[in-house]
Design an enzyme around this catalytic site. Structure first.
Site, PDB file in Angstrom:
ATOM      1  CG  MET A   1      14.810 -63.010  29.691  1.00 53.58           C
ATOM      2  SD  MET A   1      14.770 -64.198  28.370  1.00 53.58           S
ATOM      3  CE  MET A   1      13.005 -64.165  28.028  1.00 53.58           C
ATOM      4  CB  CYS A   2      20.203 -63.699  32.558  1.00 56.35           C
ATOM      5  SG  CYS A   2      18.856 -64.425  33.539  1.00 56.35           S
ATOM      6  NE  ARG A   3      22.389 -58.534  27.943  1.00 48.61           N
ATOM      7  CZ  ARG A   3      21.157 -58.780  27.506  1.00 48.61           C
ATOM      8  NH1 ARG A   3      20.571 -59.925  27.819  1.00 48.61           N
ATOM      9  NH2 ARG A   3      20.512 -57.901  26.771  1.00 48.61           N
TER      10      ARG A   3
END
Length: 351
Positions: free
Chosen positions: A1-3
């Site tokens: 996913m993301c950070r």
């Protein structure tokens, strides 16, 4: 996913000291994500974004730079970061789950003075999107430019803020206030949970949100489950964040009990174990000036037993949580935790 990464300080910081130079900076996390256990897609290379506030004499709205180029390969990001300072910064590296690879889908998103970003996913988004849209005022429906679940979450947040009696287009000189932002964030999560129940959506949603009006910041670490762990989230606070040794070795200094700066991050920027504190699962973190307030979110997914051990299987499958820096491997794989007695913050409760 993301950070993602949030910085709020009494004094401005050079962006390169946040996003480029630390040993585990968010730029490094775009290709070397230590707490991401999704080995099928170990990179956050589907674009990035940096948002920051400048002088109010210029505008109360943030300046946002986004690109679909991977952060590690964008020379313009390095050029800007070495010459730009700000007291309030949002940064995000993206691994897409919903929405195409385009600049309109890169975080952070903005609406007038408000900035917003998300790490996680809204479960069954295509199945519930019509329900989300149906509950929005026209102005927030029309402001969405991309196709991500995250930008629709922003629209829902703005609509909820509007329902609290304020117009998101016109922030007071000192912002909407940390209590109002927190109330809007909790209302946004409650509305999403209502839609999940109405549509029979049982898969947990990972809702790590961050929002700011340029003055206060509110972040959540949340999963719509009583038994599963949320995506990782940490914070660090002190009087100075600096490079104490060449090679990107940074640490947080604390000269007294006061706090001059606060950072919130999906992954710690350094491997200094004592600098980072795990944000509790299903809680909301608010930064008012430089004071950190942490409130448990007491809804249907709240666990009142502090010793209850949530399962990390779901979040690990989504590549969203793992052991923090300095932890010893263990079968039960827990987050990197600093004892509550060491928290340089105010911890309260909210219902």
């Amino acid at each position: 996913m993301c950070r993602f990464l949030v910085y709020k300080g009494r004094n401005p910081i050079l962006l390169s000291d946040l996003i480029l130079n630390p040993t585990h900076s968010i730029l490094t996390q775009s290709y070397d994500c230590r707490l991401r256990l999704d080995f099928r897609r170990p990179h956050n290379g589907d674009g990035f974004g940096i948002g920051y506030y400048t002088s109010l004499s210029l505008s109360p709205e943030p300046c946002i730079f986004t690109s679909t180029t991977p952060a590690w390969n964008c020379v313009n990001l390095a050029r800007l970061a070495r010459k730009t300072t700000s007291n309030l910064v949002f940064a995000h590296v993206r691994a897409t789950t919903t929405g195409a690879l385009s600049e309109s889908n890169c975080h952070p998103f903005s609406y007038h003075s408000i900035m917003f970003m998300h790490n996680g996913h809204i479960a069954n988004f295509q199945g519930i999107k019509r329900k989300i849209v149906a509950g929005l005022r026209d102005e927030y429906f029309l402001m969405v430019e991309g196709s991500t679940d995250s930008e629709w979450a922003l629209a829902l947040f703005l609509d909820t803020l509007h329902s609290l009696g304020v117009d998101p287009k016109f922030a007071p000189a000192d912002g909407f206030g940390h209590q109002k932002l927190r109330e809007a964030m909790l209302g946004t999560i409650a509305r999403l949970n209502g839609i999940f129940q109405e549509t029979g959506t049982t898969e947990p949603s990972l809702l790590n949100f961050a929002a700011t009006d340029g003055h206060s910041v509110v972040c959540t670490r949340y999963v719509s489950s009583r038994n599963d762990e949320a995506a990782s989230l940490y914070f660090s606070s002190g009087t100075r964040f600096h490079e104490y040794r060449e090679g990107g070795f940074y640490r947080m200094e604390r000269h007294d009990r006061g706090q001059d700066l606060v950072m919130v991050a999906s992954e710690p920027l350094t491997f200094e174990r004592e600098d980072w504190v795990t944000v509790p699962t299903n809680s909301v973190l608010t930064i008012n000036k430089q004071t950190v307030l942490i409130h448990p979110i007491k809804d249907q997914y709240y666990q009142s037993d502090p010793s209850y051990r949530r399962s990390m299987k779901f979040a690990e499958e989504k590549g969203q949580v793992g052991r923090g820096p300095g932890d010893n491997p263990r079968e039960d794989s827990t987050d990197f935790v600093t004892e509550a007695s060491q928290l340089p913050a105010v911890v309260d409760s909210v219902t």
